[in-house]
Enzyme design. Structure first.
Site, PDB file in Angstrom:
ATOM      1  CG  ASP A  62      -2.119   1.070   1.201  1.00  0.00           C
ATOM      2  OD1 ASP A  62      -2.413   1.336   0.041  1.00  0.00           O
ATOM      3  OD2 ASP A  62      -2.424   1.541   2.183  1.00  0.00           O
ATOM      4  CG  ASP A  89      -0.516   1.032   7.148  1.00  0.00           C
ATOM      5  OD1 ASP A  89      -0.710   0.180   7.652  1.00  0.00           O
ATOM      6  OD2 ASP A  89      -1.426   1.800   6.425  1.00  0.00           O
TER       7      ASP A  89
END
Length: 335
Positions: free
Chosen positions: A222, A239
């Protein structure tokens, strides 16, 4: 200054995640007191300061500590990932950190990075500030390209067993079913929506077949601008919640808003690692998969009270009308 936080497939990202719907209100019991108790259970001493960070898939807090730097507490969405899958994320993050890559890895307590408290699973990591990268800067893009190449070198050393891969089932079929099963899509649009997604699915399958076999590796998964924070010392990545197996180009295309930007990324990338330029032909397919997935993600999570508040447009028929139009326009780009 922005803070290191978990985007978790939130607004503008879509994420590559399992669209399970186990609990109607998965975070109903996650009160500030419970968060503070979880931090205290690790032997840390919160000073009472809590800052909820912008996250939808998980819940993330910055927690102030007495006589220490704040920590980031990430509480995992119940039912999404197995413990084994979360630990694969943690292991990958630590491998990257051990290779001196600027990646924020969870902090171990008593040898464990995946922690449990009162029915919730969570992890703590150091707080790292930063600002958004300048994607107009060729120098910054080349820098990012070099770092992603180094990340992929580490990622290629092993494979994920529990985290799955970027594929049509998790990115198209499951999201479509989530949309068709929810009350957000007006009944009169069901057939047109299904036809648009099936067209995307058919074209994505044809594009992957035309490109042929590509090497897959452990990815950030991502890697959009919101998950890159820049400081005076350079960028760092946050993340890894959507880390999966997939082609290298997946970690590049979201940072490249045009051909010039992709050229700069690849200039840096190929200075550190070989790149199969055939993968560039997958970008329209990956973009379309992400677009389908985004709507499915909202539909699957609509029972979470945070989602109607954050994405009220999804309750409007006109948004779904535009979504169907956008899918056909996306398909037109690579039909």
């Amino acid at each position: 200054m922005h803070l290191a936080l978990d985007d978790g497939g939130g607004a503008g990202s879509g994420g590559w995640l399992a669209l399970s719907m186990p609990n109607e209100t998965p975070y109903a019991r996650l009160t500030p007191d419970l968060v503070l108790d979880a931090i205290t259970a690790c032997g840390l001493w919160p000073d009472g300061r809590l800052l909820a960070l912008n996250s939808y898939e998980n819940r993330v807090w910055q927690v102030g500590l007495e006589e220490a730097r704040p920590v980031i507490a990430k509480f995992y969405r119940p039912g999404r990932w197995s413990d084994a899958a979360i630990l694969e994320e943690h292991t990958f993050a630590q491998e990257l950190a051990d290779a001196e890559l600027p990646v924020v890895a969870p902090r171990p307590f008593a040898g464990r990075t995946l922690l449990h408290h009162d029915g919730y699973r969570y992890a703590l990591s150091p707080r790292h500030g930063g600002r958004a990268p300048s994607l107009e800067s060729a120098d910054q893009l080349e820098w990012l390209g070099r770092l992603i190449a180094r990340m992929h070198t580490v990622g290629a050393h092993d494979s994920f067993t529990h985290r799955g891969r970027i594929d049509r089932d998790t990115s198209i079929a499951q999201p479509m079913q989530a949309v068709l099963a929810c009350a957000l899509l007006p009944p009169g649009m069901h057939d047109r929506y299904r036809q648009a997604v099936e067209r995307i699915d058919r074209l994505v399958a044809m594009r992957f077949e035309a490109v042929g076999p590509v090497r897959t590796l452990r990815l950030h998964g991502d890697c959009h601008p919101g998950n890159v924070l820049w400081t005076d010392e350079g960028p760092h990545f946050v993340d890894l919640d959507d880390a999966r197996m997939g082609p290298a180009v997946q970690d590049l295309w979201m940072l490249a808003h045009d051909e010039r930007a992709m050229d700069a990324l690849l200039e840096g990338y190929t200075s550190m690692r070989d790149f199969d330029h055939a993968e560039l032909a997958l970008i329209p397919a990956l973009r379309a998969m992400r677009q389908v997935h985004y709507a499915g993600w909202i539909a699957a999570r609509w029972h979470d009270p945070a989602f109607p508040a954050a994405f009220p447009f999804a309750a409007e028929p006109r948004w779904w009308e535009q979504h169907i139009t956008d899918l056909h326009e996306q398909a037109d780009e690579f039909e």
